[in-house]
Write an enzyme that holds these catalytic residues in place. Structure first.
Site, PDB file in Angstrom:
ATOM      1  N   HIS A   1       1.526   9.455  15.394  1.00 27.99           N
ATOM      2  CA  HIS A   1       0.374   9.545  16.217  1.00 27.99           C
ATOM      3  C   HIS A   1       0.084  10.570  17.090  1.00 27.99           C
TER       4      HIS A   1
ATOM      5  N   GLU B   1       4.137   9.652   7.505  1.00 26.82           N
ATOM      6  CA  GLU B   1       2.672  10.620   7.197  1.00 26.82           C
ATOM      7  C   GLU B   1       2.374  11.363   8.503  1.00 26.82           C
ATOM      8  N   GLY B   2       3.164  11.683   9.426  1.00 26.08           N
ATOM      9  CA  GLY B   2       2.735  12.413  10.668  1.00 26.08           C
ATOM     10  C   GLY B   2       2.550  11.291  11.866  1.00 26.08           C
TER      11      GLY B   2
ATOM     12  N   ALA C   1      -2.585  11.373   0.843  1.00 28.03           N
ATOM     13  CA  ALA C   1      -1.598   9.887   1.153  1.00 28.03           C
ATOM     14  C   ALA C   1      -2.302   9.647   2.571  1.00 28.03           C
TER      15      ALA C   1
ATOM     16  N   ARG D   1       0.766  -1.119  -0.060  1.00 32.64           N
ATOM     17  CA  ARG D   1      -0.030   0.044  -0.121  1.00 32.64           C
ATOM     18  C   ARG D   1       0.978   1.341   0.069  1.00 32.64           C
TER      19      ARG D   1
ATOM     20  N   CYS E   1      -0.210  17.339  -0.175  1.00 30.97           N
ATOM     21  CA  CYS E   1       0.038  15.936  -0.875  1.00 30.97           C
ATOM     22  C   CYS E   1      -0.142  14.915   0.419  1.00 30.97           C
TER      23      CYS E   1
ATOM     24  N   GLY F   1      11.902  15.612  10.973  1.00 23.92           N
ATOM     25  CA  GLY F   1      10.913  14.626  10.524  1.00 23.92           C
ATOM     26  C   GLY F   1       9.691  15.247  10.903  1.00 23.92           C
TER      27      GLY F   1
ATOM     28  N   GLY G   1      10.417  12.865  -1.378  1.00 22.13           N
ATOM     29  CA  GLY G   1      11.626  13.595  -0.460  1.00 22.13           C
ATOM     30  C   GLY G   1      11.125  14.590   0.460  1.00 22.13           C
TER      31      GLY G   1
ATOM     32  N   THR H   1      11.387  14.250   4.447  1.00 20.97           N
ATOM     33  CA  THR H   1      11.679  14.116   5.741  1.00 20.97           C
ATOM     34  C   THR H   1      13.555  14.189   5.610  1.00 20.97           C
TER      35      THR H   1
HETATM   36  P1  TGC Z   1       1.916  25.456   9.778  1.00 18.92           P
HETATM   37  O1  TGC Z   1       2.408  26.792   9.956  1.00 18.92           O
HETATM   38  O2  TGC Z   1       0.953  24.641  10.585  1.00 18.92           O
HETATM   39  O3  TGC Z   1       1.549  25.177   8.347  1.00 18.92           O
HETATM   40  C1  TGC Z   1       2.487  25.495   7.222  1.00 18.92           C
HETATM   41  C2  TGC Z   1       1.651  26.052   6.038  1.00 18.92           C
HETATM   42  O4  TGC Z   1       1.043  24.619   5.667  1.00 18.92           O
HETATM   43  C3  TGC Z   1      -0.414  24.815   5.816  1.00 18.92           C
HETATM   44  N1  TGC Z   1      -1.079  23.225   5.958  1.00 18.92           N
HETATM   45  C4  TGC Z   1      -1.652  22.620   5.199  1.00 18.92           C
HETATM   46  N2  TGC Z   1      -1.803  22.808   4.142  1.00 18.92           N
HETATM   47  C5  TGC Z   1      -2.272  21.373   3.218  1.00 18.92           C
HETATM   48  N3  TGC Z   1      -2.710  20.538   4.073  1.00 18.92           N
HETATM   49  C6  TGC Z   1      -2.331  20.179   5.414  1.00 18.92           C
HETATM   50  N4  TGC Z   1      -2.502  19.122   5.717  1.00 18.92           N
HETATM   51  C7  TGC Z   1      -1.488  21.397   5.919  1.00 18.92           C
HETATM   52  N5  TGC Z   1      -1.333  21.549   7.144  1.00 18.92           N
HETATM   53  C8  TGC Z   1      -0.592  22.864   7.195  1.00 18.92           C
HETATM   54  C9  TGC Z   1      -0.848  25.745   6.525  1.00 18.92           C
HETATM   55  O5  TGC Z   1      -2.047  26.214   6.339  1.00 18.92           O
HETATM   56  C10 TGC Z   1       0.501  26.647   6.375  1.00 18.92           C
HETATM   57  O6  TGC Z   1       0.217  27.559   5.070  1.00 18.92           O
HETATM   58  P2  TGC Z   1       0.432  29.026   4.938  1.00 18.92           P
HETATM   59  O7  TGC Z   1      -0.033  29.235   3.516  1.00 18.92           O
HETATM   60  O8  TGC Z   1      -0.062  29.608   6.034  1.00 18.92           O
HETATM   61  O9  TGC Z   1       2.113  29.001   4.758  1.00 18.92           O
HETATM   62  O10 TGC Z   1       3.273  24.288   9.821  1.00 18.92           O
HETATM   63  P3  TGC Z   1       4.135  24.035  11.036  1.00 18.92           P
HETATM   64  O11 TGC Z   1       5.634  23.950  10.756  1.00 18.92           O
HETATM   65  O12 TGC Z   1       3.801  24.373  12.148  1.00 18.92           O
HETATM   66  O13 TGC Z   1       3.859  22.233  11.103  1.00 18.92           O
HETATM   67  C11 TGC Z   1       2.617  21.686  11.375  1.00 18.92           C
HETATM   68  C12 TGC Z   1       2.763  20.135  11.448  1.00 18.92           C
HETATM   69  C13 TGC Z   1       3.394  19.638  12.472  1.00 18.92           C
HETATM   70  C14 TGC Z   1       1.382  19.756  11.624  1.00 18.92           C
HETATM   71  C15 TGC Z   1       3.248  19.855  10.103  1.00 18.92           C
HETATM   72  O14 TGC Z   1       4.647  19.925   9.710  1.00 18.92           O
HETATM   73  C16 TGC Z   1       3.216  18.373   9.793  1.00 18.92           C
HETATM   74  O15 TGC Z   1       2.264  17.612   9.435  1.00 18.92           O
HETATM   75  N6  TGC Z   1       4.147  17.479  10.400  1.00 18.92           N
HETATM   76  C17 TGC Z   1       4.205  16.090  10.167  1.00 18.92           C
HETATM   77  C18 TGC Z   1       5.442  15.754   9.113  1.00 18.92           C
HETATM   78  C19 TGC Z   1       4.792  14.691   8.197  1.00 18.92           C
HETATM   79  O16 TGC Z   1       3.679  14.025   8.150  1.00 18.92           O
HETATM   80  N7  TGC Z   1       5.690  14.372   7.382  1.00 18.92           N
HETATM   81  C20 TGC Z   1       5.415  13.046   6.412  1.00 18.92           C
HETATM   82  C21 TGC Z   1       6.569  12.764   5.394  1.00 18.92           C
HETATM   83  S1  TGC Z   1       6.122  11.981   4.155  1.00 18.92           S
HETATM   84  C22 TGC Z   1       5.896  10.441   4.632  1.00 18.92           C
HETATM   85  O17 TGC Z   1       6.086   9.918   5.729  1.00 18.92           O
HETATM   86  C23 TGC Z   1       5.812   9.466   3.484  1.00 18.92           C
HETATM   87  S2  TGC Z   1       5.379   7.702   4.156  1.00 18.92           S
HETATM   88  C24 TGC Z   1       5.144   7.393   2.731  1.00 18.92           C
HETATM   89  C25 TGC Z   1       4.746   5.617   2.747  1.00 18.92           C
HETATM   90  O18 TGC Z   1       5.609   4.851   2.535  1.00 18.92           O
HETATM   91  O19 TGC Z   1       3.389   5.595   2.579  1.00 18.92           O
HETATM   92  P1  FAD Z   2      10.682  12.929  15.141  1.00 20.59           P
HETATM   93  O1  FAD Z   2      10.157  13.814  14.295  1.00 20.59           O
HETATM   94  O2  FAD Z   2      11.954  13.037  15.683  1.00 20.59           O
HETATM   95  O3  FAD Z   2       9.718  12.734  16.254  1.00 20.59           O
HETATM   96  C1  FAD Z   2      10.115  11.606  17.669  1.00 20.59           C
HETATM   97  C2  FAD Z   2       9.223  11.552  18.735  1.00 20.59           C
HETATM   98  O4  FAD Z   2       8.994  12.791  19.055  1.00 20.59           O
HETATM   99  C3  FAD Z   2       7.778  10.900  18.058  1.00 20.59           C
HETATM  100  O5  FAD Z   2       7.296  10.196  18.986  1.00 20.59           O
HETATM  101  C4  FAD Z   2       7.233  12.192  17.760  1.00 20.59           C
HETATM  102  O6  FAD Z   2       5.370  12.191  17.945  1.00 20.59           O
HETATM  103  C5  FAD Z   2       7.494  13.159  18.928  1.00 20.59           C
HETATM  104  N1  FAD Z   2       7.431  14.587  18.420  1.00 20.59           N
HETATM  105  C6  FAD Z   2       7.963  15.395  17.597  1.00 20.59           C
HETATM  106  N2  FAD Z   2       7.306  16.517  17.666  1.00 20.59           N
HETATM  107  C7  FAD Z   2       6.753  16.718  18.529  1.00 20.59           C
HETATM  108  C8  FAD Z   2       5.767  17.732  19.157  1.00 20.59           C
HETATM  109  N3  FAD Z   2       5.678  18.886  18.839  1.00 20.59           N
HETATM  110  N4  FAD Z   2       4.965  17.359  20.370  1.00 20.59           N
HETATM  111  C9  FAD Z   2       5.089  16.307  20.835  1.00 20.59           C
HETATM  112  N5  FAD Z   2       5.726  15.091  20.216  1.00 20.59           N
HETATM  113  C10 FAD Z   2       6.578  15.359  19.289  1.00 20.59           C
HETATM  114  N6  FAD Z   2       9.214  10.558   4.833  1.00 20.59           N
HETATM  115  C11 FAD Z   2       9.378  11.182   3.600  1.00 20.59           C
HETATM  116  O7  FAD Z   2       9.534  12.029   3.492  1.00 20.59           O
HETATM  117  N7  FAD Z   2       8.879  10.059   2.334  1.00 20.59           N
HETATM  118  C12 FAD Z   2       8.785   8.881   2.503  1.00 20.59           C
HETATM  119  O8  FAD Z   2       8.722   8.295   1.567  1.00 20.59           O
HETATM  120  C13 FAD Z   2       9.052   8.311   4.074  1.00 20.59           C
HETATM  121  N8  FAD Z   2       8.700   7.132   4.231  1.00 20.59           N
HETATM  122  C14 FAD Z   2       9.013   6.571   5.283  1.00 20.59           C
HETATM  123  C15 FAD Z   2       9.016   4.979   5.591  1.00 20.59           C
HETATM  124  C16 FAD Z   2       9.104   4.484   6.736  1.00 20.59           C
HETATM  125  C17 FAD Z   2       9.315   2.848   6.789  1.00 20.59           C
HETATM  126  C18 FAD Z   2       9.434   5.505   7.842  1.00 20.59           C
HETATM  127  C19 FAD Z   2       9.686   4.682   9.158  1.00 20.59           C
HETATM  128  C20 FAD Z   2       9.521   6.576   7.679  1.00 20.59           C
HETATM  129  C21 FAD Z   2       9.206   7.255   6.512  1.00 20.59           C
HETATM  130  N9  FAD Z   2       9.263   8.812   6.242  1.00 20.59           N
HETATM  131  C22 FAD Z   2       9.172   9.116   5.013  1.00 20.59           C
HETATM  132  C23 FAD Z   2       9.529   9.622   7.137  1.00 20.59           C
HETATM  133  C24 FAD Z   2       8.227   9.962   8.381  1.00 20.59           C
HETATM  134  O9  FAD Z   2       7.691  10.655   7.740  1.00 20.59           O
HETATM  135  C25 FAD Z   2       9.076  10.264   9.674  1.00 20.59           C
HETATM  136  O10 FAD Z   2       9.727   9.266  10.284  1.00 20.59           O
HETATM  137  C26 FAD Z   2       7.966  10.865  10.371  1.00 20.59           C
HETATM  138  O11 FAD Z   2       7.415  12.074   9.871  1.00 20.59           O
HETATM  139  C27 FAD Z   2       8.650  11.415  11.941  1.00 20.59           C
HETATM  140  O12 FAD Z   2       9.876  11.913  11.810  1.00 20.59           O
HETATM  141  P2  FAD Z   2      11.169  11.498  12.789  1.00 20.59           P
HETATM  142  O13 FAD Z   2      11.194   9.945  12.524  1.00 20.59           O
HETATM  143  O14 FAD Z   2      12.151  12.078  12.406  1.00 20.59           O
HETATM  144  O15 FAD Z   2      10.628  11.484  14.333  1.00 20.59           O
END
Ligand code: TGC
Ligand code: FAD
Length: 398
Positions: free
Chosen positions: A374, A371-372, A250, A97, A246, A144, A137, A139
């Site tokens: 828990h 993807e963020g 997802a 998936r 995006c 993260g 890309g 992270t």
């Molecule tokens: P913040 O100031 O809240 O927001 C910055 C700008 O982004 C806008 N925004 C969004 N827009 C669209 N969709 C959303 N879900 C949005 N959330 C926020 C927001 O309105 C703002 O826009 P503007 O125009 O005002 O600049 O940003 P922040 O730096 O305080 O961070 C908020 C936080 C912590 C929620 C965000 O950074 C976050 O979601 N962190 C988690 C990171 C994450 O999910 N990484 C995923 C990496 S990819 C991955 O894991 C792929 S796994 C793939 C697989 O194998 O399936």
């Molecule tokens: P951290 O951000 O260092 O977090 C560590 C701990 O601290 C967590 O428990 C978190 O919840 C907690 N924490 C962090 N900030 C806060 C806060 N403000 N308040 C309270 N608690 C907090 N990324 C991509 O870009 N592309 C991909 O394709 C992709 N694929 C992935 C595949 C796998 C198998 C894995 C494991 C990860 C992948 N990721 C990808 C990265 C993934 O999105 C990150 O691992 C995730 O966003 C968390 O970042 P981190 O691992 O650096 O943890």
């Protein structure tokens, strides 16, 4: 592996909410999984190898870009169809998936939404068929949960951009043909760049040693003075909202996918509990087993309803990012708990590769983090209902 006997639970007759087309798409994916994935997945998982030969088949069942318009090679399907496809794929393995999620929502979606027509025509049909595989890309080693802090950057060199930095934990990176890379320009503004396999200074080594998502290939992206042609910048959206947009797509798919993993664990536990005899009766006759099973089907049914409603809202363009966060967080947590309870029902056999629970449970540890995490999704809900962001705080004096 033994024959795949999976039978999907539908306690509230949710099939009645699906169109004939939805059911056809879901059943086609289910049959494809039974024939092509179930017989091999444990083996690939054990070897920590992604079954790449399945990529064209994923394209054929519509798992790549299900909702991307047909003029770009996509399938023009609705959001419920997309969700059902993710459910069926994660029913087999979260890694499979993942590949479909990344390809559809993290690679095709930004090219479709933020790219120009030339980029769409160049990449989307090949990604839809599986001729190309993409990765996303965002992270970085030091960023993260807080991707806005990213260091990866590019400079305008006149006739090209010069890209430097590194990404980590990138699904499918080692064999991807194209990477959607998020990087800051000289003003610190985030843009998406299409970085192609073979560009000088670009490498994507595999990350080894995962105890989770072993049938998925994860890698780094390393950029050392990579010359990226100017036509490879996604021109139509910049800022952190671009990659986060995006992620909405997802995360929605993951909310459905997690139900698939939970259904597989529940189905296996229900069958096993009727067959396994202890104290002269099937273990299903014990109240404590029934409690586990009854709670599992209750949670699955609640998640199905939540997610179906989210799909309707999303199809109407009304689903909020916070609603998506709630569903992703709830459903993955639900699936993890069910995997654990189902494993207990199988006793010692539950830890073997004869049954899917340990694989799902280990996989879901990645899904609950990527993807963020828990907790980040909880904070998104908290911010949505209070209006107060609680992500960052001043550095305490330690
Ligand atoms: P913040 O100031 O809240 O927001 C910055 C700008 O982004 C806008 N925004 C969004 N827009 C669209 N969709 C959303 N879900 C949005 N959330 C926020 C927001 O309105 C703002 O826009 P503007 O125009 O005002 O600049 O940003 P922040 O730096 O305080 O961070 C908020 C936080 C912590 C929620 C965000 O950074 C976050 O979601 N962190 C988690 C990171 C994450 O999910 N990484 C995923 C990496 S990819 C991955 O894991 C792929 S796994 C793939 C697989 O194998 O399936
Ligand atoms: P951290 O951000 O260092 O977090 C560590 C701990 O601290 C967590 O428990 C978190 O919840 C907690 N924490 C962090 N900030 C806060 C806060 N403000 N308040 C309270 N608690 C907090 N990324 C991509 O870009 N592309 C991909 O394709 C992709 N694929 C992935 C595949 C796998 C198998 C894995 C494991 C990860 C992948 N990721 C990808 C990265 C993934 O999105 C990150 O691992 C995730 O966003 C968390 O970042 P981190 O691992 O650096 O943890």
């Amino acid at each position: 592996m033994s024959t795949d006997l999976f039978s999907a639970p539908d306690y509230y007759q949710l099939d009645e909410l699906l169109s004939d087309e939805h059911k056809l798409i879901r059943d086609t994916a289910r049959d494809w999984v039974k024939q092509n994935v179930s017989p091999i997945i444990e083996d690939y998982y054990e070897r920590a190898e992604f079954p790449k030969h399945l990529v064209p088949g994923l394209g054929e069942i519509g798992a790549f870009g299900p909702y991307i318009p047909t003029e770009y090679g996509g399938h023009g399907l609705d959001q419920i169809s997309y969700g059902l496809l993710m459910q069926e794929l994660e029913r087999s393995d979260s890694g499979l998936r993942s590949t479909a999620s990344v390809q559809s929502s993290l690679v095709m979606y930004p090219i479709w939404k933020y790219g120009n027509e030339e980029q769409r025509m160049r990449f989307l049909p090949k990604l839809a068929s599986g001729e190309f595989v993409g990765c996303f890309g965002l992270t970085e080693p030091d960023y993260g949960s807080n991707p806005g802090g990213m260091i990866t950057n590019f400079k305008d060199m006149g006739d090209h951009y010069l890209l430097n930095g590194a990404k980590m934990w990138i699904s499918n990176a080692p064999f991807a043909d194209v990477a959607v890379v998020w990087a800051k320009n000289e003003e610190g503004r985030i843009w998406g760049l299409l970085v192609e396999k073979g560009m000088e200074g670009f490498s994507a080594p595999e990350m080894k040693g995962k105890h989770s998502l072993r049938a998925s290939c994860t890698g780094e992206l390393i950029f050392e003075n990579v010359k990226v042609p100017k036509e490879n910048l996604l021109p139509n959206k910049s800022g952190l909202g671009a990659p986060l947009g995006c992620l909405d797509s997802a995360r929605y798919g993951i909310a459905w996918g997690a139900i698939g993993a939970a259904m597989d664990c529940y189905d296996s536990a229900l069958r096993y509990s009727k067959e396994r005899i202890q104290f002269d009766v099937p273990i299903a006759a014990f109240q404590l087993t029934q409690k586990k099973l009854a709670e599992m089907i209750t949670e699955i049914t609640k998640a199905q309803l939540l997610t179906w409603r989210l799909g309707v809202l999303r199809e109407e363009g009304r689903a909020t990012s916070a609603q998506i966060s709630m569903a992703k967080r709830n459903n993955v947590d639900m699936a993890l708990k069910i995997a654990r309870e189902a494993r207990q029902i199988h006793g010692g056999m539950g830890i073997t590769n004869e049954y899917p629970m340990m694989r799902h449970m280990a996989n879901l540890e990645s899904v609950v983090t990527y993807e963020g995490t828990h907790d980040i999704h909880l904070l998104i809900t908290g911010m949505d209902i209070t209006g107060i962001p609680a992500f960052a705080r001043d550095m305490p004096n330690l």
